[in-house]
Structure formats: structure tokens, C-alpha cells
Design a protein around this motif. Structure first.
Motif, PDB file in Angstrom:
ATOM      1  N   SER A   1     -16.290  26.432 -13.539  1.00  0.00           N
ATOM      2  CA  SER A   1     -16.759  26.810 -12.201  1.00  0.00           C
ATOM      3  C   SER A   1     -16.789  25.608 -11.255  1.00  0.00           C
ATOM      4  O   SER A   1     -17.196  24.508 -11.649  1.00  0.00           O
ATOM      5  CB  SER A   1     -18.165  27.418 -12.288  1.00  0.00           C
TER       6      SER A   1
ATOM      7  N   THR B   1     -18.691  22.712 -13.520  1.00  0.00           N
ATOM      8  CA  THR B   1     -18.626  22.973 -14.960  1.00  0.00           C
ATOM      9  C   THR B   1     -17.153  23.150 -15.317  1.00  0.00           C
ATOM     10  O   THR B   1     -16.303  23.303 -14.430  1.00  0.00           O
ATOM     11  CB  THR B   1     -19.415  24.232 -15.341  1.00  0.00           C
TER      12      THR B   1
ATOM     13  N   THR C   1     -23.784  26.864 -11.718  1.00  0.00           N
ATOM     14  CA  THR C   1     -24.158  28.149 -12.299  1.00  0.00           C
ATOM     15  C   THR C   1     -25.682  28.234 -12.388  1.00  0.00           C
ATOM     16  O   THR C   1     -26.374  27.207 -12.326  1.00  0.00           O
ATOM     17  CB  THR C   1     -23.552  28.294 -13.695  1.00  0.00           C
TER      18      THR C   1
ATOM     19  N   GLU D   1     -27.527  28.564 -14.840  1.00  0.00           N
ATOM     20  CA  GLU D   1     -28.056  27.808 -15.983  1.00  0.00           C
ATOM     21  C   GLU D   1     -28.329  26.341 -15.629  1.00  0.00           C
ATOM     22  O   GLU D   1     -29.160  25.688 -16.267  1.00  0.00           O
ATOM     23  CB  GLU D   1     -27.066  27.869 -17.155  1.00  0.00           C
ATOM     24  N   GLN D   2     -27.637  25.832 -14.625  1.00  0.00           N
ATOM     25  CA  GLN D   2     -27.822  24.428 -14.262  1.00  0.00           C
ATOM     26  C   GLN D   2     -29.042  24.198 -13.379  1.00  0.00           C
ATOM     27  O   GLN D   2     -29.470  23.066 -13.202  1.00  0.00           O
ATOM     28  CB  GLN D   2     -26.559  23.910 -13.559  1.00  0.00           C
TER      29      GLN D   2
END
Length: 372
Positions: free
Chosen positions: A72, A69, A76, A78-79
Motif C-alpha cells: 500500500s 507498506t 493501513t 494496522e499502522q
């Protein structure tokens, strides 16, 4: 068969250098063979993980490259699973690169001695430096999205220059260094192409090229495994001229089968992401077209095998393996077409294609042998 011994070099001062180089092999011994086999296995394995990325719709699981991302390096929460699958494939790329480096350094030390080894290390430092310079230029110019591709391009350019310089200056056998350099340069180039694949939103043509390049690296690592067990020097044919010609025609049929197969996959339902635009070709029509060179390939290999058995050619055992691999491929291809292209079968088909191409590479190399 005698092992390939490195040329004599001037003894270096005692100390850590001697201890380090004492571990480096001076012959194509078990250490080199183990790492060469690992390199081949992971080149095949990364085709499987790359297929998993595509077949699970995880192609954009990491939206950036080489970061996952914008903030990052790793995925994460969220992925979700898609980020983990995509990042896992990228991690395997690192393993493939490390193995390629180890095989190359071992090979250079065996063939060219300490000087060839240390020269390659200096080039490696230069490549990192060139990449950093291009990274800084892209950042200062305000093109942050091009910073990491610029770094990879600098590294790739210096790697190519290092390969050319290394091959030109080596006085011993050159086939093993050439193959080892091709693998390392190919891995770096593949990392770059992988980044372009993400940045272009999984363009199906680039994805297809990415797969074909990976398959080619599998063939090169297979060629290294064959050549490292053979002596250097002139080679002679082990089969009649007509058999050699028919073998090359078979290679063309194999290449056409793979090419149409890549176009077929690029037009099918497994795009890597639900929003990716396909090639625009009719996948059902291409599936039938893909089968034509496949059946021609099967017939040609069958003719080669029968001929090799009648003539008692040394390559006959490998032709049995090749025919078996193609037969399994045909069965899997028919099965997946009738069942609506299930992801698992498509993935198996992709890996088997690489193994089939690797086996054909071995067959072609076995059509010649060192002159005794």
C-alpha cells in the motif's frame, strides 16, 4: 530598485503556447515572491513535521519507501497514528517539491526566457525516463527493494545535469537560477536520503544528515528571498573588514552549535522508534558540550550587534532579529534540558535552529549591496 526583466525573445506562434507563457511572469513580480515565500515556509514546516515523526516514535510508521507498506502507498489501519504521521511528512515533501519546481520554472523564464524554460522541461522528461530505466533494471535483476531508490537516483542525476547545463547557457544573471536549482536538486536528494533513512532502520547519523540538509535548504530559500529583491551586478561591502571577519567566525560558531546539537539529539531518547540503536555517545555530556559553542555564539552576535549600532550599519536590524532568535534558543535549550527533554520543546528547538540559520544567512547577504 528596478525589477529584473527577462531578455527579449522571438515571439512564438499564437495559440495555447502564448496563452501559457502569458501567465508566466517576465519580472520578479508578486507571483514569484508568493511562491518563493511559500517555498521557504514549507521548507521550515517540513522540519517541524520531520521532527514530529522522530519525536512521536513514528520513524518506522511506514516500513517501506516510497510505499508505506509492501502492498500500500498509504498507511493501513494496522499502522495507527504512527503511519499517519510518517505518511503526512512524506506528503509535505511532495508539496515542497512542487513549490521548488514552480519557483525554478518562473526563475528560468524570467532570466533565460522561453528557451531556458522548455529546456528544463525536456530534462525533466529525461529524468523520469532515466529513473524508469533504472527501476526496470533493478526489477529485472531481482532487487525489488532497490527499484524505487534506483528511480530516485536516476532522477537526481539528470536534475544535476540539467542544473549544470542551465547555468552554463543562461546569459543573464545567474544567482537566482543557481539558488532555485539548488533547492530543487536538494529536495530530490532529500527524498532519496529519506528513503535510505527508512531502509537503514533510522540510522542516527543518516537522520542527523537528513536534518542538516533540510536546514541548509531553509537557508538557500532565505537567500533567494533576499536576492530576488536586489538588482544584479557588482556588489560592495557595507561593513569594515574586521566586522566581515568576525561575522564569518560567528558563522563557524553557529555551525558548530548545530553540529553538536545534532549529535546530542542522535544520542538522546528521541530516536524515532523504540528499537533504534543510538550513536553510543553520552547524551548528558554532549548536552553540556552543545551549550559551549551556543554561549560563544551568543556573545559573538552581541558584539556584532553593539558594533553595528555604534557604526550605524544597515545590517543592525537583522542582527537584532538574530540575537533574539538565539536568546529564545538558549532559553528553550535550558528549559528542555532541565525538564528531561520533552518532545514538544525538542521540536521547537529544531525549528528555531533552522530559523536562526536562515536569519544568519540574511545577515551575511546584507553585508553587501549592489553598487549604485
Amino acid at each position: 530598485m528596478t525589477d529584473i526583466v527577462a531578455p527579449e525573445t522571438t515571439p512564438a506562434p499564437t495559440g495555447w503556447r502564448d496563452r501559457f507563457f502569458a501567465w508566466m511572469p517576465r519580472e520578479v513580480d508578486a507571483r514569484v515572491r508568493v511562491f518563493a515565500w511559500l517555498s521557504f515556509i514549507f521548507e521550515v514546516f517540513i522540519i517541524g513535521t520531520g521532527g514530529a515523526v522522530r519525536l512521536t516514535g513514528s520513524g518506522l510508521g511506514c516500513s517501506e519507501w516510497p510505499l508505506c507498506t509492501p502492498e500500500s502507498l498509504v498507511p493501513t489501519p494496522e499502522q495507527g497514528i504512527h503511519g499517519i504521521i510518517e505518511f503526512g511528512n512524506r506528503t509535505i515533501t511532495g508539496v515542497v517539491g512542487i513549490l521548488a519546481i514552480v519557483v525554478l520554472l518562473f526563475t528560468l523564464h524570467i532570466v533565460g526566457g522561453r528557451r531556458a524554460f522548455t529546456t528544463a522541461l525536456w530534462f525533466a522528461l529525461g529524468g523520469i525516463g532515466a529513473g524508469c530505466v533504472l527501476y526496470a533494471i533493478a526489477t529485472v535483476a531481482g532487487h525489488d527493494e532497490l527499484a524505487f531508490p534506483a528511480f530516485a537516483a536516476g532522477l537526481l542525476l539528470v536534475a544535476v545535469l540539467a542544473a549544470v547545463q542551465s547555468i552554463r547557457t543562461i546569459t543573464g544573471r545567474r544567482d537566482l537560477p543557481v539558488l532555485a536549482w539548488i533547492v530543487l536538486v536538494g529536495v530530490i536528494a532529500q527524498a532519496f536520503v529519506g528513503g535510505v533513512t527508512v531502509l537503514t532502520g533510522l540510522n542516527p547519523l543518516i537522520v542527523g544528515f537528513h536534518y542538516v540538509a533540510s536546514l541548509a535548504l531553509v537557508c538557500v530559500t532565505a537567500a533567494f528571498l533576499v536576492r530576488m529583491r536586489e538588482d544584479q551586478g557588482p556588489r560592495e561591502r557595507t561593513a569594515p573588514t574586521w566586522f566581515m571577519i568576525l561575522s564569518h567566525v560567528t558563522g563557524l560558531a553557529l555551525a558548530m552549535t548545530i553540529f553538536v546539537g545534532v549529535l546530542t539529539t542522535g544520542s538522546g531518547p528521541h530516536s524515532g522508534d523504540a528499537n533504534v540503536i543510538r550513536t553510543g555517545f553520552d547524551a548528558s555530556v554532549l548536552a553540556h558540550v552543545h551549550s559551549w559553542p551556543g554561549y560563544i555564539l551568543t556573545g559573538l552576535v552581541l558584539v556584532l550587534l553593539v558594533s553595528a549600532l555604534l557604526l550605524r550599519l544597515p545590517v543592525r536590524n537583522w542582527l537584532i532579529v538574530l540575537l533574539a532568535a538565539i536568546a529564545v534558543q538558549v532559553l528553550v535549550g535550558v528549559w528542555q534540558a532541565r525538564d528531561g527533554l520533552p518532545a514538544l520543546l525538542v521540536g521547537i528547538h529544531m525549528v528555531l535552529a533552522a530559523l536562526t540559520a536562515a536569519t544568519y544567512t540574511v545577515v551575511m547577504l546584507k553585508l553587501k549591496r549592489p553598487v549604485e
